[in-house]
Design an enzyme around this catalytic site. Structure first.
Site, PDB file in Angstrom:
ATOM      1  N   HIS A   1       0.851  -1.185   0.000  1.00  0.00           N
ATOM      2  CA  HIS A   1       0.000   0.000   0.000  1.00  0.00           C
ATOM      3  C   HIS A   1       0.886   1.234   0.000  1.00  0.00           C
ATOM      4  CE1 HIS A   1      -3.115   2.856   1.100  1.00  0.00           C
ATOM      5  NE2 HIS A   1      -3.956   1.951   0.668  1.00  0.00           N
TER       6      HIS A   1
ATOM      7  N   ASP B   1      -7.821  -5.471  -0.068  1.00  0.00           N
ATOM      8  CA  ASP B   1      -8.317  -6.325  -1.137  1.00  0.00           C
ATOM      9  C   ASP B   1      -7.908  -7.789  -1.020  1.00  0.00           C
ATOM     10  OD1 ASP B   1      -9.757  -4.434  -2.557  1.00  0.00           O
ATOM     11  OD2 ASP B   1      -7.951  -3.644  -3.500  1.00  0.00           O
TER      12      ASP B   1
HETATM   13  N1  CMC Z   1       3.998  -7.419  -4.951  1.00  0.00           N
HETATM   14  C1  CMC Z   1       5.331  -7.412  -5.169  1.00  0.00           C
HETATM   15  N2  CMC Z   1       6.129  -6.373  -5.024  1.00  0.00           N
HETATM   16  C2  CMC Z   1       5.548  -5.228  -4.644  1.00  0.00           C
HETATM   17  C3  CMC Z   1       4.175  -5.136  -4.396  1.00  0.00           C
HETATM   18  C4  CMC Z   1       3.380  -6.284  -4.557  1.00  0.00           C
HETATM   19  N3  CMC Z   1       2.076  -6.268  -4.333  1.00  0.00           N
HETATM   20  N4  CMC Z   1       3.860  -3.870  -4.028  1.00  0.00           N
HETATM   21  C5  CMC Z   1       5.010  -3.204  -4.048  1.00  0.00           C
HETATM   22  N5  CMC Z   1       6.035  -4.030  -4.406  1.00  0.00           N
HETATM   23  C6  CMC Z   1       7.479  -3.698  -4.488  1.00  0.00           C
HETATM   24  C7  CMC Z   1       7.806  -2.965  -5.765  1.00  0.00           C
HETATM   25  O1  CMC Z   1       8.173  -3.846  -6.790  1.00  0.00           O
HETATM   26  C8  CMC Z   1       8.945  -2.096  -5.305  1.00  0.00           C
HETATM   27  O2  CMC Z   1      10.094  -2.896  -5.232  1.00  0.00           O
HETATM   28  P1  CMC Z   1      11.543  -2.288  -5.680  1.00  0.00           P
HETATM   29  O3  CMC Z   1      11.806  -1.214  -4.665  1.00  0.00           O
HETATM   30  O4  CMC Z   1      12.476  -3.437  -5.622  1.00  0.00           O
HETATM   31  O5  CMC Z   1      11.350  -1.743  -7.051  1.00  0.00           O
HETATM   32  C9  CMC Z   1       8.578  -1.726  -3.874  1.00  0.00           C
HETATM   33  O6  CMC Z   1       7.743  -2.799  -3.417  1.00  0.00           O
HETATM   34  C10 CMC Z   1       7.777  -0.419  -3.750  1.00  0.00           C
HETATM   35  O7  CMC Z   1       6.666  -0.532  -4.620  1.00  0.00           O
HETATM   36  P2  CMC Z   1       5.958   0.686  -5.321  1.00  0.00           P
HETATM   37  O8  CMC Z   1       5.194   0.193  -6.499  1.00  0.00           O
HETATM   38  O9  CMC Z   1       6.953   1.786  -5.528  1.00  0.00           O
HETATM   39  O10 CMC Z   1       4.984   1.143  -4.156  1.00  0.00           O
HETATM   40  P3  CMC Z   1       3.760   2.109  -4.321  1.00  0.00           P
HETATM   41  O11 CMC Z   1       3.530   2.721  -3.012  1.00  0.00           O
HETATM   42  O12 CMC Z   1       3.951   3.009  -5.487  1.00  0.00           O
HETATM   43  O13 CMC Z   1       2.557   1.113  -4.729  1.00  0.00           O
HETATM   44  C11 CMC Z   1       0.684  -0.288  -4.660  1.00  0.00           C
HETATM   45  C12 CMC Z   1       1.510   0.765  -3.915  1.00  0.00           C
HETATM   46  C13 CMC Z   1      -0.592  -0.554  -3.884  1.00  0.00           C
HETATM   47  C14 CMC Z   1       0.329   0.222  -6.058  1.00  0.00           C
HETATM   48  C15 CMC Z   1       1.547  -1.587  -4.755  1.00  0.00           C
HETATM   49  O14 CMC Z   1       1.890  -2.052  -3.475  1.00  0.00           O
HETATM   50  C16 CMC Z   1       0.851  -2.685  -5.564  1.00  0.00           C
HETATM   51  O15 CMC Z   1       0.959  -2.695  -6.794  1.00  0.00           O
HETATM   52  N6  CMC Z   1       0.111  -3.629  -4.890  1.00  0.00           N
HETATM   53  C17 CMC Z   1      -0.618  -4.660  -5.581  1.00  0.00           C
HETATM   54  C18 CMC Z   1      -1.949  -4.095  -6.077  1.00  0.00           C
HETATM   55  C19 CMC Z   1      -2.930  -3.924  -4.941  1.00  0.00           C
HETATM   56  O16 CMC Z   1      -3.128  -4.810  -4.121  1.00  0.00           O
HETATM   57  N7  CMC Z   1      -3.599  -2.746  -4.948  1.00  0.00           N
HETATM   58  C20 CMC Z   1      -4.638  -2.441  -3.953  1.00  0.00           C
HETATM   59  C21 CMC Z   1      -4.202  -1.356  -3.007  1.00  0.00           C
HETATM   60  S1  CMC Z   1      -5.287  -1.233  -1.582  1.00  0.00           S
HETATM   61  C22 CMC Z   1      -6.811  -0.799  -2.240  1.00  0.00           C
HETATM   62  C23 CMC Z   1      -6.821   0.583  -2.754  1.00  0.00           C
HETATM   63  O17 CMC Z   1      -6.928   1.526  -1.951  1.00  0.00           O
HETATM   64  O18 CMC Z   1      -6.743   0.749  -3.968  1.00  0.00           O
END
Ligand code: CMC
Length: 428
Positions: free
Chosen positions: A305, A362
């Site tokens: 998140h 989720d």
């Molecule tokens: N699985 C694997 N790796 C992940 C995941 C995941 N679900 N989420 C983040 N990472 C890794 C990402 O690859 C990155 O690694 P590195 O630093 O080596 O490149 C690191 O963690 C930071 O990730 P980010 O994408 O920069 O983090 P963010 O804050 O921009 O993204 C997020 C947040 C929710 C988009 C992401 O965690 C994600 O894609 N999660 C899966 C989709 C999901 O479950 N979304 C629902 C969110 S809750 C409901 C809502 O409010 O929408």
């Protein structure tokens, strides 16, 4: 008032610091460009506060979520979705009289214009219900041209009641259309969740008995989704609303933003992921290895998140509710076993620990939806119904903001510098 000092090109700029009621600090750069000529750059708005808001507080480190000061745990346990909607939009819990009037009004605005029913027939059967719902809200605004002025409190109030009341009808119709069944008229004596379930699963051929366990589960899930401050879809609603677009179309845009798999669309993707593992496509371990190798498009859906870096309080409540609901409905879910195992493996793995990745709202919600019979392509629509009060509350707050401005970020241009047009015959 405290201030921050920024030095740029040898000059010092004193920037005021705004402090929120929970002690959060924001360096106010409102005058920065005027004074210095420079802007700030913050892709994904990771550090950018776009507004001051009194609606929802969340602390991602401590796993705290409160609507108007009330902890999410207490609201999920003791309140109802419509009461929470009132709280979010008006700022206070309603008195018994106010709650009665509110609920009564929402119940009595649930029918949509008869021509809207025909709108559904024009769309392909395979249309994703999120696209249908978004389009339906845009279409709905065309019937209410007398009450679309964002600056007229009476018109806004009427639109709020209409939107909240008609959203379940619109959502259920998107599903009925996709399966070729007749669309039922709403029944106003039913509560919000029961009315929705009847329109989803009932037919004109026989009475549909709503299971109170199912209705309660849905109501709780909606409470948990009702607001989450400046997330992607809410920011979209605010941005569209900041052009003085009406409430219906602002929310319609929010639905589109919510649809994406990194936001609300994750609940659908979680079930698809769990199903693949349950079907033997990958073992949980193999799947996590692929996630860790960062294979193109492979993420542990329902994990991670932007704000919660410790745990998501909604996920805790949902996980517990998931076990309760399945037990009460006597449902055995292979997907729940897979989810629990996957969660355990991920939480014990350095990759996820180091990146502070925990189950989000989720991860378990889809399993409840599945247990109560909601089809997978409607999962994100469930999220949208739940998020509606938050979108409305944030849009209303924006319209009354003394610092109201159209949302218009800037950029750092990195393209070609000036060059001159060359006729096609002269291009190499
Ligand atoms: N699985 C694997 N790796 C992940 C995941 C995941 N679900 N989420 C983040 N990472 C890794 C990402 O690859 C990155 O690694 P590195 O630093 O080596 O490149 C690191 O963690 C930071 O990730 P980010 O994408 O920069 O983090 P963010 O804050 O921009 O993204 C997020 C947040 C929710 C988009 C992401 O965690 C994600 O894609 N999660 C899966 C989709 C999901 O479950 N979304 C629902 C969110 S809750 C409901 C809502 O409010 O929408």
């Amino acid at each position: 008032m405290s201030e921050a000092i920024l030095t740029h090109n040898g000059r010092e700029y004193r920037l005021p610091v705004a402090t929120g009621s929970e002690g959060e600090q924001g360096i106010d750069i409102t005058a920065l460009r005027k004074q210095s000529g420079a802007i700030t750059l913050d892709p994904g708005y990771v550090n950018t506060g776009a507004c001051k808001s009194a609606i929802t507080f969340l602390d991602g480190e401590k796993g705290i979520l409160r609507y108007r000061g009330y902890p999410i745990e207490e609201l999920a346990e003791r309140s109802t979705f419509l009461e929470v909607a009132y709280l979010l939009i008006y700022g206070e819990l309603p008195t018994a009289v106010e709650l009665d009037a509110w609920t009564d009004s929402i119940r009595h605005h649930s029918m949509v214009h008869e021509k809207m029913r025909r709108f559904y027939d024009a769309l392909p059967k395979e249309a994703h219900p999120m696209a249908v719902c978004s389009a339906a809200l845009g279409a709905l605004s065309t019937f209410y041209q007398d009450s679309l002025d964002p600056r007229d409190p009476q018109q806004v109030m009427v639109s709020i009641h209409r939107l909240l009341a008609k959203m379940p009808t619109i959502a259920a119709y998107s599903y009925k259309t996709s399966i070729g069944q007749p669309r039922l008229y709403p029944k106003n004596h039913l509560d919000y969740a029961s009315g929705y379930l009847r329109m989803m699963f009932g037919t004109p051929c026989e009475e549909y008995e709503v299971d109170p366990v199912v209705a309660k589960a849905l109501d709780t899930l909606w409470i948990l989704h009702a607001d989450h401050e400046q997330n992607c879809s809410t920011s979209t609603v605010r941005l569209v609303g900041s052009s003085l677009a009406n409430l219906f179309v602002s929310v319609s845009a929010g639905i589109c933003a919510l649809w994406g798999p990194l936001h609300g669309g994750a609940n659908q993707k979680v079930i698809e992921m769990l199903q693949r593992i349950a079907d033997g496509g990958d073992t949980g371990k193999q799947f996590l290895e692929r996630v860790k190798r960062q294979e193109e498009g492979v993420r542990l859906m329902g994990f991670g998140h932007r704000v919660y870096k410790n745990f998501d309080p909604r996920a805790k409540i949902i996980k517990k509710a998931c076990f309760n609901v399945l037990e009460q409905l006597h449902v055995q879910s292979r997907l729940l076993d897979v989810a629990v195992e996957l969660e355990e493996q991920a939480l014990a793995d350095d990759y996820f620990v180091e990146r502070k990745l925990y189950p989000n709202v989720d991860f378990y919600s889809g399993i409840i939806y599945q247990a109560i019979g909601i089809p997978v392509n409607m999962f994100t629509v469930m999220f949208a119904i739940g998020r509606l009060p938050g979108w409305i509350a944030q849009w209303v707050e924006l319209q009354g903001d003394p610092n109201f401005k159209i949302g218009r970020p800037r950029q750092i241009y990195t393209g070609a510098t000036e060059r001159h047009y060359v006729g096609v015959e002269e291009r190499g």
